[in-house]
Design a protein around this motif. Sequence first.
Motif, short mmCIF file in Angstrom:
data_model
loop_
_atom_site.label_atom_id
_atom_site.label_comp_id
_atom_site.label_asym_id
_atom_site.label_seq_id
_atom_site.Cartn_x
_atom_site.Cartn_y
_atom_site.Cartn_z
N LEU A 184 6.01 -7.39 5.16
CA LEU A 184 6.46 -6.03 4.85
C LEU A 184 5.27 -5.14 4.49
N LEU A 185 5.16 -3.99 5.15
CA LEU A 185 4.16 -3.01 4.73
C LEU A 185 4.76 -2.25 3.56
N LEU A 186 4.28 -2.59 2.37
CA LEU A 186 4.90 -2.08 1.14
C LEU A 186 4.06 -0.97 0.55
N SER A 187 4.60 0.24 0.57
CA SER A 187 3.93 1.38 -0.08
C SER A 187 4.59 1.52 -1.44
N GLY A 188 4.23 2.56 -2.17
CA GLY A 188 4.89 2.75 -3.46
C GLY A 188 6.14 3.60 -3.32
N GLY A 189 6.56 3.91 -2.09
CA GLY A 189 7.66 4.85 -1.89
C GLY A 189 9.04 4.24 -2.03
N ILE A 190 10.03 5.00 -1.64
CA ILE A 190 11.42 4.55 -1.78
C ILE A 190 11.83 3.65 -0.61
N ASP A 191 11.30 3.96 0.57
CA ASP A 191 11.84 3.35 1.79
C ASP A 191 11.42 1.89 2.03
N SER A 192 10.15 1.59 1.80
CA SER A 192 9.71 0.24 2.19
C SER A 192 10.36 -0.88 1.37
N PRO A 193 10.59 -0.72 0.04
CA PRO A 193 11.31 -1.80 -0.67
C PRO A 193 12.73 -1.98 -0.12
N HIS A 210 -0.17 -4.39 1.04
CA HIS A 210 -0.25 -3.03 0.51
C HIS A 210 -1.65 -2.48 0.75
N PHE A 211 -1.71 -1.25 1.24
CA PHE A 211 -3.00 -0.61 1.48
C PHE A 211 -3.31 0.35 0.35
N GLU A 212 -4.51 0.21 -0.20
CA GLU A 212 -4.89 1.12 -1.28
C GLU A 212 -6.17 1.85 -0.90
N LEU A 266 -4.99 6.39 10.96
CA LEU A 266 -4.94 5.53 9.78
C LEU A 266 -3.77 4.54 9.92
N ARG A 267 -2.66 5.04 10.41
CA ARG A 267 -1.49 4.16 10.54
C ARG A 267 -1.73 3.08 11.61
N ARG A 268 -2.42 3.44 12.66
CA ARG A 268 -2.74 2.42 13.68
C ARG A 268 -3.66 1.35 13.07
N GLY A 293 12.13 10.59 12.41
CA GLY A 293 12.06 12.03 12.13
C GLY A 293 11.81 12.40 10.68
N GLN A 294 11.62 11.40 9.81
CA GLN A 294 11.49 11.73 8.38
C GLN A 294 10.22 12.54 8.08
N VAL A 295 9.11 12.14 8.67
CA VAL A 295 7.85 12.88 8.53
C VAL A 295 7.15 12.89 9.90
N GLU A 344 -0.07 8.56 -6.39
CA GLU A 344 -0.34 8.84 -4.97
C GLU A 344 -0.46 7.58 -4.11
N ASP A 345 0.04 7.68 -2.90
CA ASP A 345 -0.11 6.60 -1.92
C ASP A 345 -1.33 6.93 -1.06
N CYS A 346 -1.95 5.93 -0.47
CA CYS A 346 -3.16 6.18 0.33
C CYS A 346 -2.88 7.13 1.50
P1 ATP Z 1 7.97 4.94 1.76
O1 ATP Z 1 9.02 5.48 0.89
O2 ATP Z 1 8.22 3.55 2.12
O3 ATP Z 1 6.59 5.13 1.18
P2 ATP Z 1 7.54 7.22 3.43
O4 ATP Z 1 8.66 8.00 3.84
O5 ATP Z 1 6.72 7.73 2.31
O6 ATP Z 1 8.02 5.73 3.12
P3 ATP Z 1 5.17 6.90 5.03
O7 ATP Z 1 4.29 7.12 3.85
O8 ATP Z 1 4.92 7.65 6.25
O9 ATP Z 1 6.71 7.05 4.73
O10 ATP Z 1 5.11 5.38 5.38
C1 ATP Z 1 5.96 4.82 6.32
C2 ATP Z 1 5.89 3.32 6.17
O11 ATP Z 1 4.56 2.86 6.34
C3 ATP Z 1 6.29 2.86 4.78
O12 ATP Z 1 7.69 2.71 4.66
C4 ATP Z 1 5.57 1.54 4.70
O13 ATP Z 1 6.26 0.52 5.38
C5 ATP Z 1 4.27 1.84 5.43
N1 ATP Z 1 3.25 2.28 4.47
C6 ATP Z 1 2.91 3.53 4.12
N2 ATP Z 1 1.93 3.55 3.20
C7 ATP Z 1 1.62 2.26 2.95
C8 ATP Z 1 0.70 1.59 2.08
N3 ATP Z 1 -0.09 2.25 1.28
N4 ATP Z 1 0.69 0.24 2.10
C9 ATP Z 1 1.51 -0.46 2.91
N5 ATP Z 1 2.39 0.11 3.74
C10 ATP Z 1 2.46 1.45 3.77
#
Ligand code: ATP
Length: 394
Positions: A184-193, A210-212, A266-268, A293-295, A344-346
Amino acid sequence: MEEIYLCKYGELALKGLNKGQFESVLLSNIRKKIAPFGEFRVRSSQSTIYVEPLGETVNKPGLFRELLTVFGISTVCRAAKTEKNIDSIVATVKEYIPPFLEGKRTFRASAKRADKKFPMTSPEIAATVGAAVLEATNGKIGVSMEKPDADITVEVREEYAFVHADAVRGAGGMPVGTSGRALLLLSGGIDSPVAGYMMAKRGAKIEAVHFESFPYTSEKAKEKVLELANIMSSYCGQMRVSCVSVTGIQERLKDTVDESYFTLLLRRSMMRIACAVAKQRYCDALITGESLGQVASQTMQALNVTNAVSDIPVFRPCIGLDKEEIIEIARKTGTFDTSVLPYEDCCSVFAPRHPKTRPVMEKVVEEEEKAQLSELERTALENLRVYFLPEKES
Ligand code: ATP
Ligand code: MG
């Protein structure tokens, strides 16, 4: 009176799958989960898992709550165990069932007979039990065969009979560990968990990357992500989080490429690194929290551009969900309040004001070549740091 817990799983879910493996993984997941609550005997028979407390020191409310969070269990009910004769069954019904009927107006009694040698038929048992309930409640509750407020069931099994009221809906899904491993690519946001939760529910064993972007992102941002993984561990099992710094990659992109391609590139890069981590960790798929379509980076064209660098499947279980629907799951699973903490997320570091929403692959590759990222990606991977979050009680 001996109270035990009957956990059922949907027989339909087992179609075409190895039932033995399903059961043994489920049994082991249950044992691990309930261990902090006391000593138990856990066994399965006829598509039911019996959890029998041993001794008096069991934390029953904790146990019940915990069973409701185990993926693979469709319903859980508390039941009284009784000898397999009608007198004992009736006595148990009278003592055990009335508290379950408080505040209810109607009930229905039914019986299931796994042991066909039992000297009464199911309708006979049900009628006798129904009469016992009426007697025990002094006529305060009526019978309804069509729409009862409560269902009272007697199950006559091999060794004992069990008496119970309504079953409570469990977590459903498949036991974690029966559907492969995914990263799982886990950011600090709502969607990835939430994405991780949805795949764990389908039986995937999950770990996270997780990418920092230290020092642009803070230590607090990482702690938040580890706390999310900690919360997730109560339904996913032990979580392992690999943290990878992409600071060098971001600085290189900032210095070399057209700003509007920054986020996409960066995402690639994140996807390529995630694929490498997945391989090291024997994971057969990636999971992201992307939603169509979210972002800007989640338009269909942008998703194609990031998807193209992965040579394993990328699962995006939130792809068709609205933000409100995702938030609803995040609240239910307990990650929401942590996800909305303001660190902040990266992805927001150096984020362009006008990102490309309809990128063309050739142009993306052309820009990417200017950045020469492969060495930086290798270094990032070599410096990865691992954190373990042991399985947590829910
Ligand atoms: P989220 O709520 O999960 O952060 P988001 O709507 O903010 O989602 P993005 O920031 O564009 O969307 O990220 C889309 C997806 O890319 C995330 O759901 C996650 O799976 C991955 N991702 C984004 N940032 C990171 C990170 N710092 N580390 C690991 N995965 C990431
Ligand atoms: Mg994010």
